[in-house]
Scaffold this motif. Structure first.
Motif, short mmCIF file in Angstrom:
data_model
loop_
_atom_site.label_atom_id
_atom_site.label_comp_id
_atom_site.label_asym_id
_atom_site.label_seq_id
_atom_site.Cartn_x
_atom_site.Cartn_y
_atom_site.Cartn_z
N ASP A 73 0.81 -1.23 0.00
CA ASP A 73 0.00 0.00 0.00
C ASP A 73 0.84 1.27 0.00
OD1 ASP A 73 -2.34 -1.48 0.00
OD2 ASP A 73 -2.32 -1.67 2.18
N LEU A 74 2.14 1.12 -0.13
CA LEU A 74 3.00 2.29 -0.31
C LEU A 74 3.49 2.28 -1.75
CD1 LEU A 74 4.57 4.74 0.70
CD2 LEU A 74 6.38 3.21 1.46
N LEU A 75 2.99 3.23 -2.53
CA LEU A 75 3.28 3.22 -3.97
C LEU A 75 4.10 4.46 -4.30
CD1 LEU A 75 -0.35 2.27 -4.96
CD2 LEU A 75 1.63 0.75 -5.03
N ILE A 76 5.27 4.24 -4.88
CA ILE A 76 6.15 5.37 -5.20
C ILE A 76 6.33 5.44 -6.71
CG2 ILE A 76 8.45 6.36 -4.87
CD1 ILE A 76 8.47 4.83 -2.16
N LEU A 77 6.03 6.61 -7.25
CA LEU A 77 6.05 6.77 -8.71
C LEU A 77 7.08 7.82 -9.10
CD1 LEU A 77 4.15 5.31 -10.65
CD2 LEU A 77 2.84 7.41 -10.83
N SER A 78 8.02 7.43 -9.98
CA SER A 78 9.04 8.35 -10.50
C SER A 78 9.21 8.04 -11.98
CB SER A 78 10.38 8.12 -9.78
OG SER A 78 10.28 8.46 -8.44
N PRO A 79 9.94 8.89 -12.71
CA PRO A 79 10.19 8.54 -14.11
C PRO A 79 10.92 7.20 -14.18
CG PRO A 79 10.80 10.81 -13.70
CD PRO A 79 10.52 10.20 -12.36
N GLU A 80 10.57 6.40 -15.20
CA GLU A 80 11.27 5.13 -15.37
C GLU A 80 12.71 5.41 -15.78
OE1 GLU A 80 8.61 3.32 -18.13
OE2 GLU A 80 7.31 2.55 -16.53
N GLU A 81 13.53 4.42 -15.60
CA GLU A 81 14.96 4.57 -15.88
C GLU A 81 15.21 5.25 -17.23
OE1 GLU A 81 18.67 1.54 -15.59
OE2 GLU A 81 16.75 0.91 -14.72
N ILE A 112 4.49 10.73 -5.46
CA ILE A 112 4.88 11.00 -6.85
C ILE A 112 6.01 12.03 -6.84
CG2 ILE A 112 4.10 11.85 -9.10
CD1 ILE A 112 1.34 10.83 -8.46
N SER A 113 7.19 11.61 -7.32
CA SER A 113 8.36 12.48 -7.20
C SER A 113 9.33 12.25 -8.36
CB SER A 113 9.06 12.17 -5.88
OG SER A 113 10.24 12.91 -5.78
N PRO A 114 9.83 13.29 -8.99
CA PRO A 114 9.37 14.68 -8.87
C PRO A 114 8.07 14.87 -9.64
CG PRO A 114 11.20 14.55 -10.44
CD PRO A 114 10.97 13.16 -9.92
N ALA A 115 7.10 15.51 -8.99
CA ALA A 115 5.78 15.64 -9.60
C ALA A 115 5.82 16.53 -10.85
CB ALA A 115 4.79 16.21 -8.58
N ILE A 138 -3.85 8.66 0.54
CA ILE A 138 -3.23 9.99 0.55
C ILE A 138 -2.23 10.06 -0.60
CG2 ILE A 138 -1.79 11.58 1.88
CD1 ILE A 138 -4.19 11.20 3.49
N LEU A 139 -2.31 11.10 -1.38
CA LEU A 139 -1.32 11.32 -2.44
C LEU A 139 -0.36 12.41 -2.00
CD1 LEU A 139 -4.11 10.62 -4.36
CD2 LEU A 139 -2.30 10.91 -6.05
N ILE A 140 0.93 12.12 -2.08
CA ILE A 140 1.93 13.15 -1.77
C ILE A 140 2.72 13.43 -3.05
CG2 ILE A 140 3.93 13.78 -0.36
CD1 ILE A 140 3.00 11.81 1.75
N LEU A 141 2.61 14.65 -3.54
CA LEU A 141 3.37 15.07 -4.71
C LEU A 141 4.58 15.87 -4.20
CD1 LEU A 141 0.57 14.36 -5.86
CD2 LEU A 141 0.85 16.23 -7.48
N ILE A 142 5.73 15.67 -4.83
CA ILE A 142 6.95 16.34 -4.37
C ILE A 142 7.58 17.10 -5.53
CG2 ILE A 142 9.24 16.01 -3.34
CD1 ILE A 142 8.18 13.46 -2.07
#
Ligand SMILES: [Zn+2]
Length: 325
Positions: A73-81, A112-115, A138-142
């Motif tokens: 339930d902790l999902l971290i989204l960044s640009p793929e390699e 979501i980082s960097p948003a 909860i969505l956290i954008l950075i």
């Protein structure tokens, strides 16, 4: 949490205690001050099954899963390699995941980082989720550059500003990390303590010395600008990205300060101050401003996909060819 984030921590945990925490948060502020680490720690606290007043218990099942980097339930989204943007497919996949699967206990947190790397389609695709997130999500954008976010994304989040710590706070913390040249690293990192720590711990300062020596040799006509550019690319830009151009910019600005009667203590490159004064004494003010203009253009162009080698060659040729007395 870093010591300079205590106020942010207090505000956010209070909001949660008072049931006033927004579903979409935008953490913004300078680079290199620990926003990502803060977001992870806050997520950890939100997801803990027996949270203490201001920290996670560290022992429950949720805490264990987070420590093992395997909490579903902790999902971290960044640009793929190798990609610069977060693509719409990544957002669609995320939305499928959170709408199809329920979650077991407490909160689900999406970071979501960097948003600001969300492209337009990805941003549009995220809007509805930001507006009406599933329960207990909860969505956290950075972001270091919140102005680059779509206005509609910004307006659906609660903006939480992270301040750059004061010089004293940063130095106190850096000194606790037992690094050499803390003050110089901080000055060269525009006041970001984590960037300063990284700089002091890796090879950056050595590379900076090498490039500065080359910069002096070019001024004295000892080296060919094209050979130098090859070295800058290999030993500088391949290792550090575009950081070396920010250094060059600060050398030129220091020289301009000196030419305009600035005191030696006002120079940023404290360790090069005398050499920079000498170099400044050989060129004229207008020519140096011309070089700074070209450099600023180069820094802008390198953000796009322009040819790096050609641009760097042009800057070094320009510097080597300045009329000197
Ligand atoms: Zn726990």
């Amino acid at each position: 949490m870093y010591p300079w984030q205590a106020g942010n921590w207090q505000n956010l945990t209070n909001s949660q205690h008072n049931k006033r925490l927004a579903h979409g948060l935008l953490f913004h502020g300078a680079a290199g001050i620990g926003k990502n680490a803060f977001a992870l720690e806050f997520a950890h606290w939100l997801m803990c099954e027996q949270p203490l007043k201001d920290r996670a218990c560290g022992e429950c099942k949720s805490c264990m899963l987070i420590k093992a980097d395997s909490h579903p339930d902790l999902l971290i989204l960044s640009p793929e390699e190798d990609a610069k943007v977060i693509k719409v497919d990544q957002i669609r996949e995320l939305i499928d995941k959170i709408s199809l699967t329920g979650h077991s206990y407490g909160y689900r947190v999406i970071i979501i980082s960097p948003a600001d790397s969300l492209n337009i389609n990805a941003s549009n695709s995220l809007l509805k989720t930001l507006e009406e997130p599933p329960a207990n999500t909860i969505l956290i954008l950075i972001s270091d550059k919140p102005s680059k976010l779509m206005a509609t994304i910004r307006s659906r989040t609660q903006m939480i500003r992270f301040e750059l710590p004061s010089k004293e706070e940063s130095l106190e913390w850096l000194n606790q990390q037992n690094i050499e040249k803390a003050e110089l690293s901080l000055k060269l990192s525009a006041g970001s303590p984590l960037s300063a720590l990284a700089m002091a711990e890796d090879e950056s300062l050595k590379i900076r010395d090498k490039l500065f020596e080359n910069w002096q040799d070019l001024a004295q006509g000892k080296l060919d600008a094209l050979d130098s550019a090859a070295m800058w690319l290999k030993d500088g830009f391949k290792v550090l990205g575009n950081l070396p151009l920010n250094w060059v910019s600060s050398w030129i600005i220091d020289m301009l300060r000196d030419l305009q009667g600035g005191h030696i203590d006002s120079l940023s490159n404290v360790d090069y101050a005398q050499t920079l004064q000498k170099l400044a004494g050989q060129v004229d003010l207008k020519a140096l401003y011309g070089l700074l203009d070209r450099l600023n253009d180069t820094i802008r162009l390198l953000d796009t996909s322009a040819n790096q080698q050609t641009l760097i060659e042009a800057v070094l040729i320009h510097w080597a060819g300045l009329k000197r007395s």
